[in-house]
Design a protein around this motif. Sequence first.
Motif, PDB file in Angstrom:
ATOM      1  N   THR A 149      41.446  39.005  39.889  1.00 23.59           N
ATOM      2  CA  THR A 149      40.948  37.824  40.082  1.00 23.59           C
ATOM      3  C   THR A 149      40.217  37.669  41.387  1.00 23.59           C
ATOM      4  O   THR A 149      38.917  37.203  41.535  1.00 23.59           O
ATOM      5  N   GLU A 150      41.022  38.161  42.588  1.00 30.95           N
ATOM      6  CA  GLU A 150      40.453  37.934  43.776  1.00 30.95           C
ATOM      7  C   GLU A 150      39.083  38.834  43.974  1.00 30.95           C
ATOM      8  O   GLU A 150      37.906  38.199  44.643  1.00 30.95           O
ATOM      9  N   CYS A 153      36.172  37.369  42.172  1.00 28.44           N
ATOM     10  CA  CYS A 153      35.617  35.852  42.994  1.00 28.44           C
ATOM     11  C   CYS A 153      34.932  36.455  44.123  1.00 28.44           C
ATOM     12  O   CYS A 153      33.603  35.932  44.133  1.00 28.44           O
TER      13      CYS A 153
END
Length: 175
Positions: A149-150, A153
């Motif tokens: 996810t990071e 992003c």
Amino acid sequence: MAETAVPDESATLLAEETRALLASLTGQRRHVLGILEGLPDEALRRPALPSGWTCLGLVQHLALDVERFWFRAVIAGEQVELKSGDAAWQVADDVPAEAVFDLYRDEIDRADEIIRAGDLDAGPAWWPEDMFGGQRAQSLRETILHVITETACHAGHLDAARELTDGRTWLVLTD
């Protein structure tokens, strides 16, 4: 008559899950490296937003605060050098851009070894109570999902920065 060994179905499923998670994470990492490919040093070091972050600083952040921190320090419990505050985002002028990309690739390789050798259900070997308190990562699986996810992003941030720099886009799907 010898018995034929039957593969453990749960072990097979966990191995498949590990491969799927690693494939997803690898795709995001390639996106980070790919969107910056060919960008000149000056553009890599130019602030992308008023907050002052640079594309090169973001890659260093991913190497140190994401790959190194989550996999080597938290999951494996290695005693590694960690930066505090926004120090990982700051790349000294005398540090070649390729050295930052090499650092990221090296941390990826080390993280992948930890993931492949790990048990998805195992908890972290170390937890920085002073940073996160009771919000503890519960497993390697949860940590991998967080890093996917990071990284995704930040890949999006780099997409926007690259398009604003020279118009290059990674992948845009339109009708």
